[in-house]
Design a protein around this motif. Structure first.
Motif, PDB file in Angstrom:
ATOM      1  N   SER A 115       7.555   6.144  -7.455  1.00  0.00           N
ATOM      2  CA  SER A 115       8.555   5.074  -7.505  1.00  0.00           C
ATOM      3  C   SER A 115       8.248   3.966  -6.507  1.00  0.00           C
ATOM      4  O   SER A 115       8.445   2.775  -6.804  1.00  0.00           O
ATOM      5  CB  SER A 115       9.954   5.651  -7.227  1.00  0.00           C
ATOM      6  OG  SER A 115      10.352   6.529  -8.248  1.00  0.00           O
ATOM      7  N   ALA A 116       7.757   4.342  -5.333  1.00  0.00           N
ATOM      8  CA  ALA A 116       7.427   3.347  -4.310  1.00  0.00           C
ATOM      9  C   ALA A 116       6.305   2.434  -4.772  1.00  0.00           C
ATOM     10  O   ALA A 116       6.351   1.213  -4.586  1.00  0.00           O
ATOM     11  CB  ALA A 116       7.043   4.041  -3.002  1.00  0.00           C
TER      12      ALA A 116
ATOM     13  N   GLU B 142       9.606   5.915   2.842  1.00  0.00           N
ATOM     14  CA  GLU B 142      10.531   6.148   1.731  1.00  0.00           C
ATOM     15  C   GLU B 142      11.053   7.571   1.836  1.00  0.00           C
ATOM     16  O   GLU B 142      10.287   8.510   2.050  1.00  0.00           O
ATOM     17  CB  GLU B 142       9.829   5.945   0.382  1.00  0.00           C
ATOM     18  CG  GLU B 142       9.368   4.522   0.103  1.00  0.00           C
ATOM     19  CD  GLU B 142      10.507   3.629  -0.377  1.00  0.00           C
ATOM     20  OE1 GLU B 142      11.588   4.145  -0.704  1.00  0.00           O
ATOM     21  OE2 GLU B 142      10.286   2.401  -0.433  1.00  0.00           O
TER      22      GLU B 142
ATOM     23  N   SER C 299       7.541   0.084  -7.636  1.00  0.00           N
ATOM     24  CA  SER C 299       8.433  -0.974  -7.161  1.00  0.00           C
ATOM     25  C   SER C 299       7.675  -2.093  -6.460  1.00  0.00           C
ATOM     26  O   SER C 299       8.151  -3.226  -6.375  1.00  0.00           O
ATOM     27  CB  SER C 299       9.479  -0.388  -6.203  1.00  0.00           C
ATOM     28  OG  SER C 299       8.883   0.059  -4.993  1.00  0.00           O
ATOM     29  N   ASP C 300       6.476  -1.795  -5.948  1.00  0.00           N
ATOM     30  CA  ASP C 300       5.680  -2.798  -5.238  1.00  0.00           C
ATOM     31  C   ASP C 300       4.764  -3.604  -6.148  1.00  0.00           C
ATOM     32  O   ASP C 300       4.162  -4.583  -5.701  1.00  0.00           O
ATOM     33  CB  ASP C 300       4.826  -2.122  -4.158  1.00  0.00           C
ATOM     34  CG  ASP C 300       5.638  -1.712  -2.938  1.00  0.00           C
ATOM     35  OD1 ASP C 300       6.816  -2.087  -2.871  1.00  0.00           O
ATOM     36  OD2 ASP C 300       5.088  -1.011  -2.071  1.00  0.00           O
TER      37      ASP C 300
ATOM     38  N   ASP D  47       3.975  -6.186  -8.769  1.00  0.00           N
ATOM     39  CA  ASP D  47       4.501  -7.330  -9.508  1.00  0.00           C
ATOM     40  C   ASP D  47       4.013  -7.281 -10.944  1.00  0.00           C
ATOM     41  O   ASP D  47       2.981  -6.679 -11.249  1.00  0.00           O
ATOM     42  CB  ASP D  47       4.044  -8.643  -8.856  1.00  0.00           C
ATOM     43  CG  ASP D  47       4.569  -8.787  -7.441  1.00  0.00           C
ATOM     44  OD1 ASP D  47       5.683  -8.290  -7.177  1.00  0.00           O
ATOM     45  OD2 ASP D  47       3.847  -9.374  -6.595  1.00  0.00           O
TER      46      ASP D  47
END
Length: 256
Positions: free
Chosen positions: A79-80, A242, A83-84, A86
């Protein structure tokens, strides 16, 4: 043997929930098969090792005794990374110690244009990873190679993202549950109080990452300070941590 009879035997061996999962994923209800399964349950063998499958980030993975079973904690790392990323980025990703291939597969499945390299020192683990990557239709996007992270010259190319869930349990750690006893020890335990793999990665991965690239690492409970110091001492820039669903610091992110 009927399904109900099998369920009763397996439920007594451990619990009704695990019995239900096994029954739902079993085709052979012979007395011998159920007796052997009940025996495995009593010995603490994880259900995933019995039915040879585990869901991770919405994807089904084959698993066996040569790999760690994918765990919910590791979804924090996936997930980390997602989310980073683009929408315009099509990253190249290196997975150090891929095991079942669950991390790299989940990332390439969920990040548009992503490609990757999955590595492991165990050829048996790589057979599992290859099976999963093929079944998920990712064979043309993920390269699988037998490599370790102990030498700087291991890779000739550089990557946008490096991910790893390395062995991080100290050999004398008494918190390991009984299920982990059925995982490969080389994927669980590390020297230097569980920090040896991080020391090797911090030292060598500097040669494998592009400028402004990031590395995402799963860590054990209580290892935040030690792992952070290992990386910052080698000029990695700490970005953030995280937490997993239980509130434990589970993933550290550094950049170069």
């Amino acid at each position: 043997m009927t399904i109900n009879q099998a369920f009763e035997i397996l439920a007594k061996a451990r619990n009704p929930h695990d019995a239900k999962v096994i029954v739902e994923n079993t085709k052979n209800f012979s007395a011998l098969k159920i007796w052997l399964t009940a025996k495995a349950l009593k010995k603490g063998v994880p259900v995933a090792k019995i039915i040879h499958q585990k869901w991770f980030y919405g994807l089904k993975f084959y698993t066996n005794r040569h790999t760690l079973d994918p765990r919910p904690d590791t979804e924090t790392l996936v997930s980390a990374v997602i989310s980073d990323c683009d929408s315009g980025l099509t990253p190249t990703i290196l997975d150090l110690g891929t095991g079942t291939g669950c991390i790299i597969s989940a990332l390439v499945k969920n990040i548009y244009g992503a490609t990757g390299v999955a590595t492991d020192v165990s050829y048996r683990a790589l057979r599992v990873a290859r099976r999963n990557i093929k079944s998920l239709g990712l064979a043309n996007k993920i390269q699988i190679i037998k490599k370790n992270f102990n030498r700087r010259g291991t890779f000739d190319t550089k990557f946008d993202i490096i991910v790893s869930n390395p062995p991080y349990i100290a050999h004398n750690d008494t918190r390991v549950n009984i299920g982990a006893g059925h995982d490969p020890k080389m994927a669980l335990y590390a020297k230097n109080n569980g920090l040896a793999a991080y020391e090797n990665i911090a030292k060598n991965a500097i040669n494998w990452i592009k400028p402004n690239g990031k590395i995402y690492l799963e860590i054990g409970d209580g290892q935040l300070s030690d792992v952070k110091q290992i990386f910052t001492n080698l000029d990695w820039i700490f970005e953030r941590t995280e937490k997993d669903l239980t509130g434990i610091d589970r993933v550290l992110i550094f950049k170069k």
